[in-house]
Scaffold this active site. Structure first.
Site, PDB file in Angstrom:
ATOM      1  N   CYS A 132       0.835  -1.197   0.000  1.00 41.31           N
ATOM      2  CA  CYS A 132       0.000   0.000   0.000  1.00 41.31           C
ATOM      3  C   CYS A 132       0.878   1.259   0.000  1.00 41.31           C
ATOM      4  CB  CYS A 132      -0.947  -0.060   1.195  1.00 41.31           C
ATOM      5  SG  CYS A 132      -2.339   1.064   1.153  1.00 41.31           S
ATOM      6  N   SER A 133       0.616   2.182   0.902  1.00 42.64           N
ATOM      7  CA  SER A 133       1.357   3.445   0.925  1.00 42.64           C
ATOM      8  C   SER A 133       2.734   3.307   1.549  1.00 42.64           C
ATOM      9  CB  SER A 133       0.546   4.513   1.677  1.00 42.64           C
ATOM     10  OG  SER A 133       0.234   4.065   2.995  1.00 42.64           O
TER      11      SER A 133
END
Length: 342
Positions: A132-133
């Site tokens: 993800c981030s």
């Protein structure tokens, strides 16, 4: 063996003493580090950890797993659930470093201790991954310039503005560029971890792990983060059944008149109501469904492009090619090659 004679007042004994060449030094066990920080996304860490745990049941010499953080102790996730983390240790013990994402990633990507640790791990050529981030941490550590990478689709614009030198692939589930891996939002970390298991222990163990996790199949990295039905504004509204039916009959013409008749409405009233509820026209919605199914078949099968075009209602391969370029920026053959490489 070498012999040594030991003298005793009562007897003489011959004792076998191992030579240096006979001794073997056990290799240190491989170690997977999962890096978390305050307000990390719990599943970003827990999903891959579960994959590695299950794989260890089938694989010999499976790696150990430890959760690590800049500050050891309980680390609170964005859900409020905590994970107990160890302090960053010697980088030489890690064979894989996986970095979670989450709401706290901006602070983590500015943490000097975290960045210094990630940089040292990278300098050793260790396999590094983000979920993800978590890609923001890799980018801030200077590991992504010129590399292919992906992250959660909601972070695309922010990521592109902050790191213009990174080759972002926003539509991919996961991407591998050398020893740097990255994955899209949350559950895509499971797909990334399964791909790592396949690389380390073989496809059979990866498949066993997926079955144990009750996953229908292991998605390839090139598959899309998006679903056309999910992207429509109101897929659970009164046209939900119609769209589901259309997806299952893409080889039919599916004209606006056909859809209106299926919905039991006049063409004019159906078109207005459909746009108001879904945010797009019936024709565009059908093309998006065709593109999604066609892309999945192109990426996940060896079916000839011509047959994919026929089965998904494009009919003409050239028409499908133009639609792919408009939607994905690449023709079907390029997406197929990218999926195989991932």
């Amino acid at each position: 063996m070498t012999g040594a004679i030991l003298h005793d007042p009562l007897a003489v004994s011959y004792v076998e003493v191992p030579s240096i060449s006979d001794t073997t030094v056990a290799e240190p066990p491989s170690m997977i580090g999962v890096l978390v920080f305050p307000d990390f996304q719990l599943l970003d860490a827990a999903g891959p950890i579960s994959v590695f745990e299950i794989a260890a049941r089938y694989a010999k010499g499976a790696p150990q797993i430890k959760v690590i953080a800049a500050q050891p102790g309980p680390v609170r996730s964005s859900s409020g659930v905590e994970m107990l983390a160890r302090k960053f240790g010697p980088v030489g013990t890690l064979t894989t470093l996986l970095i979670a994402g989450g709401d706290g990633v901006e602070a983590a990507s500015r943490n000097a201790c975290t960045l210094n640790f990630v940089e040292k791990v990278a300098q050793r050529g260790t396999r590094i991954a983000s979920v993800c981030s978590g890609a923001f941490v890799l980018a801030e550590a200077g590991l992504l310039d010129g590399r292919r990478v992906t992250t959660h689709w909601q972070r695309t614009r922010q990521f592109l503005r902050a790191y213009p030198n990174v080759k972002l692939e926003p539509d991919s589930i996961y991407v591998r560029d050398g020893n740097v891996w990255s994955s899209a939002g949350i559950t895509a970390g499971i797909d990334l971890a399964l791909a790592m298991v396949a690389e380390d222990h073989g496809e059979e163990i990866a498949q066993k792990t997926a079955r144990q996790l009750v996953l229908y199949h292991r998605r390839s990295g090139g598959q899309s983060q998006f679903s056309s039905l999910l992207e429509l504004k109101a897929p659970s509204g009164r046209f939900a059944d119609l769209l589901t039916w259309a997806r299952e009959h893409l080889d039919a013409p599916l004209t606006v008149d056909d859809l209106a008749e299926r919905a039991g409405m006049s063409t004019r009233h159906f078109t207005r109501a459909f746009v108001a509820e879904t945010g797009t026209t019936p024709s565009k919605a059908i093309e998006r469904l065709r593109l999604e199914v066609a892309r999945d078949r192109v990426q996940a099968s060896h079916q000839p492009i011509e047959l994919v075009a026929e089965a998904t209602g494009f009919r003409d391969p050239e028409r499908m090619r133009r639609a792919f370029i408009r939607a994905f920026g690449q023709p079907p053959q390029a997406l197929r090659r990218s999926a195989r490489a991932g």
